[in-house]
Design a protein around this motif. Sequence first.
Motif, PDB file in Angstrom:
ATOM      1  N   ARG A  52       0.854  -1.205   0.000  1.00 56.08           N
ATOM      2  CA  ARG A  52       0.000   0.000   0.000  1.00 56.08           C
ATOM      3  C   ARG A  52       0.882   1.244   0.000  1.00 56.08           C
ATOM      4  O   ARG A  52       1.742   1.416   0.866  1.00 56.08           O
TER       5      ARG A  52
ATOM      6  N   TYR B 223       3.597   1.083 -11.517  1.00 54.82           N
ATOM      7  CA  TYR B 223       2.944   2.330 -11.106  1.00 54.82           C
ATOM      8  C   TYR B 223       3.952   3.458 -11.274  1.00 54.82           C
ATOM      9  O   TYR B 223       5.138   3.300 -10.963  1.00 54.82           O
TER      10      TYR B 223
ATOM     11  N   SER C 141      -3.969   4.216 -16.637  1.00 53.76           N
ATOM     12  CA  SER C 141      -4.483   4.433 -15.283  1.00 53.76           C
ATOM     13  C   SER C 141      -3.385   4.399 -14.228  1.00 53.76           C
ATOM     14  O   SER C 141      -3.505   5.040 -13.178  1.00 53.76           O
ATOM     15  N   HIS C 142      -2.295   3.656 -14.492  1.00 47.20           N
ATOM     16  CA  HIS C 142      -1.234   3.518 -13.484  1.00 47.20           C
ATOM     17  C   HIS C 142      -0.171   4.619 -13.606  1.00 47.20           C
ATOM     18  O   HIS C 142       0.789   4.629 -12.834  1.00 47.20           O
TER      19      HIS C 142
ATOM     20  N   VAL D 257      -2.604   3.827  -3.343  1.00 42.79           N
ATOM     21  CA  VAL D 257      -2.327   2.841  -4.384  1.00 42.79           C
ATOM     22  C   VAL D 257      -2.025   1.493  -3.732  1.00 42.79           C
ATOM     23  O   VAL D 257      -1.189   1.407  -2.829  1.00 42.79           O
ATOM     24  N   GLU D 258      -2.705   0.466  -4.198  1.00 46.07           N
ATOM     25  CA  GLU D 258      -2.407  -0.888  -3.714  1.00 46.07           C
ATOM     26  C   GLU D 258      -1.940  -1.721  -4.898  1.00 46.07           C
ATOM     27  O   GLU D 258      -2.640  -1.828  -5.908  1.00 46.07           O
TER      28      GLU D 258
ATOM     29  N   ASP E 249      -0.949  -5.373  -6.323  1.00 44.49           N
ATOM     30  CA  ASP E 249      -1.197  -6.776  -5.987  1.00 44.49           C
ATOM     31  C   ASP E 249      -0.022  -7.666  -6.390  1.00 44.49           C
ATOM     32  O   ASP E 249       1.038  -7.182  -6.816  1.00 44.49           O
TER      33      ASP E 249
ATOM     34  N   ARG F 154      -0.651  -5.281 -10.551  1.00 42.88           N
ATOM     35  CA  ARG F 154      -1.787  -4.422 -10.882  1.00 42.88           C
ATOM     36  C   ARG F 154      -1.958  -3.368  -9.796  1.00 42.88           C
ATOM     37  O   ARG F 154      -1.960  -3.688  -8.603  1.00 42.88           O
TER      38      ARG F 154
ATOM     39  N   THR G 146      -4.307  -0.716  -7.974  1.00 39.36           N
ATOM     40  CA  THR G 146      -5.658  -0.239  -7.684  1.00 39.36           C
ATOM     41  C   THR G 146      -5.534   1.108  -6.982  1.00 39.36           C
ATOM     42  O   THR G 146      -4.797   1.227  -5.996  1.00 39.36           O
ATOM     43  N   ILE G 147      -6.248   2.117  -7.486  1.00 37.80           N
ATOM     44  CA  ILE G 147      -6.057   3.488  -7.007  1.00 37.80           C
ATOM     45  C   ILE G 147      -7.343   4.039  -6.416  1.00 37.80           C
ATOM     46  O   ILE G 147      -8.405   3.984  -7.045  1.00 37.80           O
ATOM     47  N   GLU G 148      -7.253   4.566  -5.211  1.00 38.48           N
ATOM     48  CA  GLU G 148      -8.338   5.305  -4.581  1.00 38.48           C
ATOM     49  C   GLU G 148      -7.817   6.698  -4.247  1.00 38.48           C
ATOM     50  O   GLU G 148      -6.603   6.922  -4.176  1.00 38.48           O
TER      51      GLU G 148
END
Length: 380
Positions: free
Chosen positions: A2, A210, A225-226, A250-251, A253, A257, A259-261
């Motif tokens: 994270r 990322y 997106s990254h 950003v997480e 995996d 990949r 995943t962005i919040e």
Amino acid sequence: MRILHTADLHLGRQFNGIPLDDDHGAVLDQIVSAITSNGIDVLVIAGDIFDRAAPPTSAVRQFNGFLARVASETAAAVVMIAGNHDSGDRIASMAIMTDTRRALIRGAISSDEKPLVLSDAHGPVAFTGLPFAYEYAARECFADEALHTPENVLAAQVSCGRRNIPGAARWVVVSHAFVAGASTSESERPLTRVGGIETVSSAVFEGAHYVALGHLHRPQSVGASHVRYSGSPLAFGFDESDCQKSMSLVEIDAVGRATIETVPFEPIRRVRVLRGRHAELLLAERSDDFIKVVLTDDAPVIDGMKRIRDVFPNACELLYERNERVPEVKSLEVRAMAVASPVEVIGDFLQHVRDERLSENELAVMASSLGRLRETEDMQ
């Protein structure tokens, strides 16, 4: 793993001559809180930590106190780089006594970029920090006189960084650049000399899982997106009054990949544009926000700004809507043809050639480029 991605703190900056020390203190507190409440493994600061190369003492103390809190109150590692507003040497000095197992601080350009390699349950994650550098410094560093643009410089940096990434590692790149297609703000300083090509292609980051970007003040992904700008924590101009400032959580995996919040910032003073009649605005609730007032009154108001500041003490600008209108030109004999704007001309040409008008991203790049051309003409 994270990651909390932020950038463009611009500590020491003022808003229309009004100090922002308390405003910066509030967002730094929110960053520390976000680290602890979200179980963050790595804090990334992608450049422009300070607003100028020689920041005021208060800004340096404020940032030192912030880093001390991150070190003592959290378990997060820190990755940060110098931006175009920073002194690379000043940022580099922060790394001298740093625990290199928990921090990567990059101030000056290098031809041998070593990553910070951390591990999670899925294996290693390598972080490469690429500090901002102008072409002349890069030509000296890489002994390559062919480095003439920011993209040339960044491509050389990425190539050097890529060589040191362990084969099985997921890869995070931290950079300070203007990626083509991104939306700009008025408060950003150009990264190149007048007439130079400032933008770089997102393709230069090929292979990264990322890309944590700094420089542009609006949070946005660009190209993919990254590949993402976190944006600045505070608005520095009224053109950003519509922009929700945030951090990117950003997480990454097991296969890389991202995943962005977004984690929104809550500033203690907002940047707002108020439009209306003077008498109506005087009835509004008192606020310490930074205010631009656009009056719709037909006649000038005596002591307009002075009276507005009784309600909005941090009012910075006052203008009249009637002065923003384009004057109507009438002719008694021949109706003048409408003069198309440069953007309209280009849009018509593209529609003719490729049957497609300018996209929003292309419009943003075009507007930025035309603005620089106008500035160049004004200087001549």
